[in-house]
Design a protein around this motif. Structure first.
Motif, short mmCIF file in Angstrom:
data_model
loop_
_atom_site.label_atom_id
_atom_site.label_comp_id
_atom_site.label_asym_id
_atom_site.label_seq_id
_atom_site.Cartn_x
_atom_site.Cartn_y
_atom_site.Cartn_z
N ARG A 3 74.57 -126.41 6.48
CA ARG A 3 74.37 -126.68 5.06
C ARG A 3 75.28 -127.84 4.64
O ARG A 3 76.40 -127.98 5.13
CB ARG A 3 74.73 -125.41 4.30
N THR B 50 76.65 -129.76 0.97
CA THR B 50 76.72 -129.70 -0.49
C THR B 50 77.37 -130.98 -1.01
O THR B 50 77.93 -131.77 -0.25
CB THR B 50 77.54 -128.48 -0.97
N GLN C 299 69.40 -129.14 -7.06
CA GLN C 299 70.45 -128.77 -8.00
C GLN C 299 70.67 -127.27 -7.91
O GLN C 299 69.74 -126.49 -8.04
CB GLN C 299 70.04 -129.16 -9.42
N GLU C 300 71.91 -126.89 -7.67
CA GLU C 300 72.25 -125.47 -7.53
C GLU C 300 73.13 -124.95 -8.65
O GLU C 300 73.36 -123.76 -8.76
CB GLU C 300 72.93 -125.25 -6.17
N GLY C 301 73.61 -125.85 -9.47
CA GLY C 301 74.45 -125.43 -10.58
C GLY C 301 74.92 -126.61 -11.39
O GLY C 301 74.84 -127.76 -10.94
N MET D 54 74.91 -129.84 -6.01
CA MET D 54 73.65 -129.94 -5.25
C MET D 54 73.92 -129.52 -3.82
O MET D 54 75.05 -129.62 -3.33
CB MET D 54 73.12 -131.38 -5.30
N GLY D 55 72.87 -129.06 -3.15
CA GLY D 55 73.01 -128.67 -1.76
C GLY D 55 71.69 -128.68 -1.04
O GLY D 55 70.63 -128.76 -1.67
N ARG D 56 71.77 -128.60 0.27
CA ARG D 56 70.55 -128.49 1.08
C ARG D 56 70.89 -127.87 2.42
O ARG D 56 71.99 -128.01 2.94
CB ARG D 56 69.85 -129.82 1.27
N SER D 57 69.90 -127.17 2.95
CA SER D 57 70.00 -126.58 4.27
C SER D 57 69.72 -127.65 5.31
O SER D 57 68.94 -128.58 5.08
CB SER D 57 68.98 -125.45 4.39
#
Length: 166
Positions: free
Chosen positions: A118, A120, A141-143, A161-164
């Protein structure tokens, strides 16, 4: 479109003067929460800012034109699978040539090589170009931390923001 002539490589200590100058001339409240770097300020200034934390982008006609900083998100063992982008800069003359996109992709590949699953990052809410780039590269967008920073008299959101990498 990523220009085929972009070369991404690990930063080395000898890159310090050019990276420090790139950081200084590229500084903007659009993407920075720290004060503008001063002329002559060191780039690799402590154990949290070492050459191995940076990938640099080079163009044949311009040399080093950008960098991305990729580090573990925290020092915790339970968080060792996460890497965080903590800085992405491209010089003004190299913008529009795919350098930022190439750096983001290289950072994700480096994270995979390091065993991460992951990635971020944090980006200022008013930095629409960076947010669009990250979204185009699979980040979501995660928060949001509303009004987290006061920059030049305006409260600015901190967007997480994040991504796998799976």
């Amino acid at each position: 479109m990523i220009a085929p002539e972009i070369r991404i490589r690990q930063a080395v200590l000898a890159d310090e003067p050019v990276l420090a100058e790139l950081d200084r001339v590229s500084w903007s409240p659009l993407h920075a929460v720290l004060p503008a770097p001063e002329p002559g300020e060191r780039f690799f200034h402590d154990e949290r800012h070492l050459p191995e934390h940076y990938l640099v982008a080079e163009l044949p006609d311009a040399g080093v034109v950008g960098y991305v900083r990729l580090v573990p998100a925290t020092p915790l063992a339970c968080n060792a699978h996460v890497r965080q982008i903590q800085g992405l800069v491209v010089g003004e003359d190299a913008r529009g040539r795919g350098v930022a996109r190439a750096l983001v992709r290289a950072a994700m590949e480096r994270a995979r090589e390091q065993g991460a699953t992951r990635v971020t990052l944090r980006v200022l809410g008013h930095n629409a170009p960076a947010r669009a780039l990250y979204a185009a590269e699979g980040f979501v967008q995660e928060g949001v931390l509303p009004g987290e920073f006061l920059l030049e008299g305006t409260y600015v959101d901190d967007v997480l923001m994040g991504r796998s990498l799976g």
